[in-house]
Design an enzyme around this catalytic site. Sequence first.
Site, PDB file in Angstrom:
ATOM      1  N   ASP A  43       0.836  -1.206   0.000  1.00 17.70           N
ATOM      2  CA  ASP A  43       0.000   0.000   0.000  1.00 17.70           C
ATOM      3  C   ASP A  43       0.875   1.263   0.000  1.00 17.70           C
ATOM      4  OD1 ASP A  43       0.895  -0.074   2.601  1.00 17.70           O
ATOM      5  OD2 ASP A  43      -1.079   0.116   3.529  1.00 17.70           O
ATOM      6  N   GLU A 177       9.686  -3.949  10.386  1.00 21.95           N
ATOM      7  CA  GLU A 177      10.057  -2.659   9.795  1.00 21.95           C
ATOM      8  C   GLU A 177      10.694  -1.714  10.811  1.00 21.95           C
ATOM      9  OE1 GLU A 177       7.161  -0.789   7.270  1.00 21.95           O
ATOM     10  OE2 GLU A 177       8.327   1.058   7.128  1.00 21.95           O
TER      11      GLU A 177
HETATM   12  O1  KIV Z   1       3.534  -1.096   1.651  1.00 20.16           O
HETATM   13  C1  KIV Z   1       4.694  -1.496   1.581  1.00 20.16           C
HETATM   14  O2  KIV Z   1       5.403  -1.314   0.589  1.00 20.16           O
HETATM   15  C2  KIV Z   1       5.239  -2.190   2.741  1.00 20.16           C
HETATM   16  C3  KIV Z   1       6.702  -2.431   2.749  1.00 20.16           C
HETATM   17  C4  KIV Z   1       7.384  -1.196   3.132  1.00 20.16           C
HETATM   18  C5  KIV Z   1       7.074  -3.566   3.612  1.00 20.16           C
HETATM   19  O3  KIV Z   1       4.526  -2.507   3.646  1.00 20.16           O
END
Ligand code: KIV
Length: 259
Positions: A43, A177
């Site tokens: 997202d 993260e």
């Molecule tokens: O939305 C995304 O790209 C993510 C990554 C940063 C892991 O959740």
Amino acid sequence: MQKAKIKKILKRKNKLPIVCLTAYTTNVAKIADKYCDIILVGDSLGMVLYGMKTTRSVKIDTMILHAKAVKEVVKSSLVVFDMPYKTYTNKFIAYKNAKMVIKLTKCDAIKLEGGSNIAKTVNYLVKKGIPVLGHVGLLPQTSNNFKVKGKSITERKRILNDSIAISNSGAFAIIIECVVERLAREITKSIPIPTIGIGASRYCDGQILVTEDLVGLSNFSPKFVKRYENLNKSIEKSIKNYTKDVKMKRFPFIKNVYK
Ligand code: KIV
């Protein structure tokens, strides 16, 4: 097919690092598929492609369009659909939405952000046959600032417990993260499923980055991103040269003209 891919990912715990990237478009997905074990339709596309301030504005229909396009061209990687904000507020809503996105996009799995607070939801989805990728540490959907997690003992304990809860709920892997190295290491040692880090050190079982960050197409460059290219610069150079050519009537050239 999907089960075999997940089994393969599980086997990579403490072995060859798992390679993951995001892809929102067919062009990027086709390239990433040659190298990645997992492709995440994240997202983060809200910020990267649509200029939104946070991922909270991303709609499920937008995600479906991108995920469908990506999944159609991916031949070997596991494709994960990132469930947007407020689409999994309880286990029944989560199942209804997850079932719909899997049906429409044919993605192999979904990703949910959260810890103990969503453990029951993860368990419910897994029991219903939907593979889940967890996401702990910094949670962009609910966090108001971009800050490294796990500096205090209380926070470290909470994130470790969150990771254990998600692992016990049946998730096949977990994204960590932006946490301090020692916490990533402790989580990776404490749970039986692979950990995939983004700003979470080399102690994870795999790594993920937003592709546009690594090729220099977004303007986001925190310390944890390694920039391999500067596509912003290359695109600007091409557009500048094209502009000059058009204005000086150098383009179209003879070879660009139909006779
Ligand atoms: O939305 C995304 O790209 C993510 C990554 C940063 C892991 O959740």
